[in-house]
Design a protein around this motif. Structure first.
Motif, PDB file in Angstrom:
ATOM      1  N   GLY A  48      29.354 -45.998 -10.000  1.00 38.53           N
ATOM      2  CA  GLY A  48      29.984 -46.122 -11.636  1.00 38.53           C
ATOM      3  C   GLY A  48      28.449 -46.035 -12.620  1.00 38.53           C
ATOM      4  O   GLY A  48      27.543 -45.564 -12.274  1.00 38.53           O
ATOM      5  N   MET A  61      24.917 -32.669  -3.657  1.00 39.67           N
ATOM      6  CA  MET A  61      25.767 -32.828  -2.346  1.00 39.67           C
ATOM      7  C   MET A  61      27.096 -32.865  -2.401  1.00 39.67           C
ATOM      8  O   MET A  61      27.464 -33.152  -3.645  1.00 39.67           O
ATOM      9  CB  MET A  61      24.795 -34.331  -1.922  1.00 39.67           C
ATOM     10  CG  MET A  61      23.600 -34.165  -1.484  1.00 39.67           C
ATOM     11  SD  MET A  61      23.334 -36.050  -0.948  1.00 39.67           S
ATOM     12  CE  MET A  61      23.208 -36.818  -2.532  1.00 39.67           C
ATOM     13  N   TYR A 101      29.547 -32.315 -11.929  1.00 44.56           N
ATOM     14  CA  TYR A 101      29.322 -32.311 -10.386  1.00 44.56           C
ATOM     15  C   TYR A 101      29.481 -33.628  -9.564  1.00 44.56           C
ATOM     16  O   TYR A 101      29.282 -33.781  -8.454  1.00 44.56           O
ATOM     17  CB  TYR A 101      27.808 -31.932 -10.149  1.00 44.56           C
ATOM     18  CG  TYR A 101      26.741 -32.838 -10.929  1.00 44.56           C
ATOM     19  CD1 TYR A 101      26.395 -34.254 -10.230  1.00 44.56           C
ATOM     20  CD2 TYR A 101      26.396 -33.013 -11.975  1.00 44.56           C
ATOM     21  CE1 TYR A 101      25.818 -35.210 -10.818  1.00 44.56           C
ATOM     22  CE2 TYR A 101      25.452 -34.023 -12.745  1.00 44.56           C
ATOM     23  CZ  TYR A 101      25.320 -35.016 -12.036  1.00 44.56           C
ATOM     24  OH  TYR A 101      24.419 -36.096 -12.592  1.00 44.56           O
ATOM     25  N   SER A 142      19.485 -41.108 -15.319  1.00 44.75           N
ATOM     26  CA  SER A 142      20.017 -39.624 -14.877  1.00 44.75           C
ATOM     27  C   SER A 142      20.071 -38.930 -16.088  1.00 44.75           C
ATOM     28  O   SER A 142      20.708 -39.461 -17.080  1.00 44.75           O
ATOM     29  CB  SER A 142      21.371 -40.001 -14.241  1.00 44.75           C
ATOM     30  OG  SER A 142      21.269 -40.483 -13.227  1.00 44.75           O
TER      31      SER A 142
HETATM   32  N1  SAM Z   1      25.872 -43.851 -13.434  1.00 45.10           N
HETATM   33  C1  SAM Z   1      24.708 -44.035 -13.011  1.00 45.10           C
HETATM   34  C2  SAM Z   1      23.741 -42.769 -13.188  1.00 45.10           C
HETATM   35  O1  SAM Z   1      24.397 -41.965 -13.867  1.00 45.10           O
HETATM   36  O2  SAM Z   1      22.568 -42.733 -12.720  1.00 45.10           O
HETATM   37  C3  SAM Z   1      24.763 -44.510 -11.763  1.00 45.10           C
HETATM   38  C4  SAM Z   1      25.518 -43.785 -10.661  1.00 45.10           C
HETATM   39  S1  SAM Z   1      25.218 -42.102 -10.114  1.00 45.10           S
HETATM   40  C5  SAM Z   1      26.557 -41.943  -9.126  1.00 45.10           C
HETATM   41  C6  SAM Z   1      23.937 -42.033  -9.233  1.00 45.10           C
HETATM   42  C7  SAM Z   1      23.067 -40.792  -9.207  1.00 45.10           C
HETATM   43  O3  SAM Z   1      23.892 -39.875  -8.396  1.00 45.10           O
HETATM   44  C8  SAM Z   1      23.004 -40.112 -10.457  1.00 45.10           C
HETATM   45  O4  SAM Z   1      21.637 -39.557 -10.503  1.00 45.10           O
HETATM   46  C9  SAM Z   1      23.776 -38.775 -10.270  1.00 45.10           C
HETATM   47  O5  SAM Z   1      23.030 -37.682 -10.855  1.00 45.10           O
HETATM   48  C10 SAM Z   1      23.740 -38.663  -8.687  1.00 45.10           C
HETATM   49  N2  SAM Z   1      24.796 -37.719  -8.249  1.00 45.10           N
HETATM   50  C11 SAM Z   1      26.244 -38.069  -8.398  1.00 45.10           C
HETATM   51  N3  SAM Z   1      26.982 -37.109  -7.657  1.00 45.10           N
HETATM   52  C12 SAM Z   1      26.031 -36.279  -6.954  1.00 45.10           C
HETATM   53  C13 SAM Z   1      26.039 -35.339  -6.201  1.00 45.10           C
HETATM   54  N4  SAM Z   1      27.298 -34.652  -5.980  1.00 45.10           N
HETATM   55  N5  SAM Z   1      25.058 -34.733  -5.589  1.00 45.10           N
HETATM   56  C14 SAM Z   1      23.866 -35.218  -5.867  1.00 45.10           C
HETATM   57  N6  SAM Z   1      23.621 -36.395  -6.712  1.00 45.10           N
HETATM   58  C15 SAM Z   1      24.845 -36.969  -7.115  1.00 45.10           C
END
Ligand code: SAM
Length: 330
Positions: free
Chosen positions: A66, A193, A28, A121
Motif C-alpha cells: 500500500g 513482475m 502495472y 516510486s
Molecule cells: N506505495 C509505495 C510505492 O509506490 O513505492 C510502496 C508499495 S509499492 C507496491 C512498492 C514498489 O513495488 C513500487 O516501487 C512499485 O513500483 C513496485 N511494484 C508494484 N507492482 C509491481 C510489479 N508488478 N512488478 C514490479 N514492481 C512492482
C-alpha cells in the motif's frame, strides 16, 4: 542463532506493510477501481512483531504498503522503530518505500524520527505519462517535490524506482538517466513482475536489463559498479564520467533468489516468505491467541524453513501468487 532458511540463506531484511490502501492506481499494480482491503494492525502490534524479528537477527526494516505515508502515525512509528536495537546493539537500518505523493511535508519529520533511507516510486519524468500510469492527476509535481524535500533534508541516497512497461514508459529510459544525473538520485529500474491485480503481465511487456543497458549506453556509455553488499538485488551502473547512478533490478531476466535475504509481513500480520508465495503464514493469529515472544519466535523460525527456493516467473505452469503486490508490500 540468526535466521537461516533450509538453503542456508541468512534472512536479515524485513519488509513491513503498514496498510494495503494506496492513493495511486498504477496500471502495472492495481485495477482502476478500489478493490477489497485487508484489516491493518495497530501500529504497536507491528512494533511488537518487529521486535521479535529483530531478536532473531533482522537488521533492516523497510516500511511499505500500500502507501505507507497514508497511515496516520507513520512518523511516530518510525521513531519507535529507531529505538529498537539489533543483536549487535546497532540501531536498526530503517527505510521506507513510498509513492512520494505526501512526502514533501513528511520528509523532514521522518528523517528527524530516525529514518535512514528512502525509495520513491516514479514511473515517468513526464507529467502526462506519469498521470497515465498512476491514474492520478497532478501527482508528478508532488512526487518531484517529495524527492527534492528528501534530498534537502539529507536522506542520502534517495532512490527512485521505476517499473518499465513496453509501450507505456519504455521511452523514459534516457530521460531517467538525465534525471539521475541532474537530481543526484539513484534511479532503479525494476523489471515488471506478474504481481498485479489485473493480470496484464506477459514476457513481451517486460523491458529487460539488457535492453535498459543498451538504451542507456546508446546515449552515454555506462560501466558496472561493484555491489554494495552480497545480497544486493540491483546491478549498479554509472556513466563513463562517474556522474549519476543507475540500478537495475532484474528478477525476470536475471533472478537473484539464490541470495534473497528478505521476508515480508503483510498489513494484516501474515508472513510471506517470497513475493510469489502461494500461501501466507498467520503470525498475527499466533499473537492474538496469546502466543508470547518465544512462541512467535518459534513460529517465525518454522516459517522461514519453508522459504521457497526461487520464483518460477515465465516458466510453464507458473502459478500466480495468492496476493497482488499492493496487498503484500513491495
Ligand atoms: N506505495 C509505495 C510505492 O509506490 O513505492 C510502496 C508499495 S509499492 C507496491 C512498492 C514498489 O513495488 C513500487 O516501487 C512499485 O513500483 C513496485 N511494484 C508494484 N507492482 C509491481 C510489479 N508488478 N512488478 C514490479 N514492481 C512492482
Amino acid at each position: 542463532m540468526a535466521l537461516r532458511d533450509k538453503f542456508g540463506r541468512a534472512i536479515t531484511d524485513l519488509r513491513v506493510s503498514i496498510t494495503d490502501r494506496c492513493n495511486y492506481r498504477c496500471v502495472y499494480c492495481r485495477t482502476g477501481s478500489e478493490g477489497p482491503q485487508y484489516a491493518d494492525l495497530k501500529l504497536d502490534e507491528y512494533l511488537r512483531i518487529v521486535q521479535v524479528f529483530v531478536d532473531l537477527g533482522i537488521e533492516k526494516v523497510r516500511v511499505t504498503g500500500g502507501e505507507p505515508l497514508l497511515r496516520k502515525g507513520v512518523v511516530e512509528f518510525v521513531s519507535e522503530l529507531a529505538q529498537l536495537r539489533t543483536k549487535s546493539a546497532k540501531p536498526l537500518d530503517i527505510a521506507i518505500t513510498t509513492n512520494g505523493h505526501l512526502l514533501a511535508d513528511l520528509a523532514q519529520p521522518l528523517k528527524d524520527a530516525g529514518l535512514n533511507r528512502i525509495t520513491v516510486s516514479m514511473d515517468a519524468v513526464d507529467a502526462e505519462k506519469f498521470a497515465r500510469i498512476t491514474r492520478v492527476n497532478n501527482g508528478f509535481e508532488r512526487v518531484l517535490a517529495g524527492i527534492r524535500a528528501a534530498r534537502r533534508c539529507g536522506l542520502d541516497p534517495v532512490k527512485v524506482n521505476c517499473v518499465l512497461l513496453r509501450g507505456f514508459n519504455d521511452d523514459q529510459i534516457v530521460e531517467f538517466g538525465k534525471f539521475a544525473r541532474d537530481e543526484g538520485v539513484i534511479v532503479r529500474f525494476i523489471e515488471f513482475m506478474p504481481l498485479e491485480e489485473d493480470r496484464v503481465w506477459s514476457p513481451q511487456v517486460v523491458v529487460t536489463l539488457d535492453e535498459i543497458v543498451s538504451a542507456l549506453s546508446a546515449w552515454k556509455p555506462v560501466r558496472q559498479l561493484p555491489p554494495n553488499t552480497a545480497s544486493e538485488t540491483a546491478r549498479r551502473y554509472t556513466f563513463a564520467d562517474g556522474i549519476g547512478e543507475i540500478g537495475i533490478i532484474a528478477p525476470v531476466s536475471h533472478p537473484f533468489c539464490g541470495h534473497c535475504s528478505r521476508i515480508r509481513l503483510t498489513s494484516d500480520g501474515k508472513i510471506r516468505t517470497c513475493l510469489f508465495s502461494l500461501l501466507d503464514h498467520d503470525l498475527y493469529r499466533v499473537m492474538q491467541d496469546g502466543g508470547d515472544e518465544g512462541a512467535m519466535s518459534a513460529y517465525i523460525r518454522a516459517v522461514v524453513e519453508q522459504k521457497e527456493a526461487r520464483h518460477h516467473i515465465g516458466e510453464s505452469g507458473f502459478v500466480p501468487p495468492s496476493r497482488s503486490m499492493v496487498h503484500i508490500g513491495g
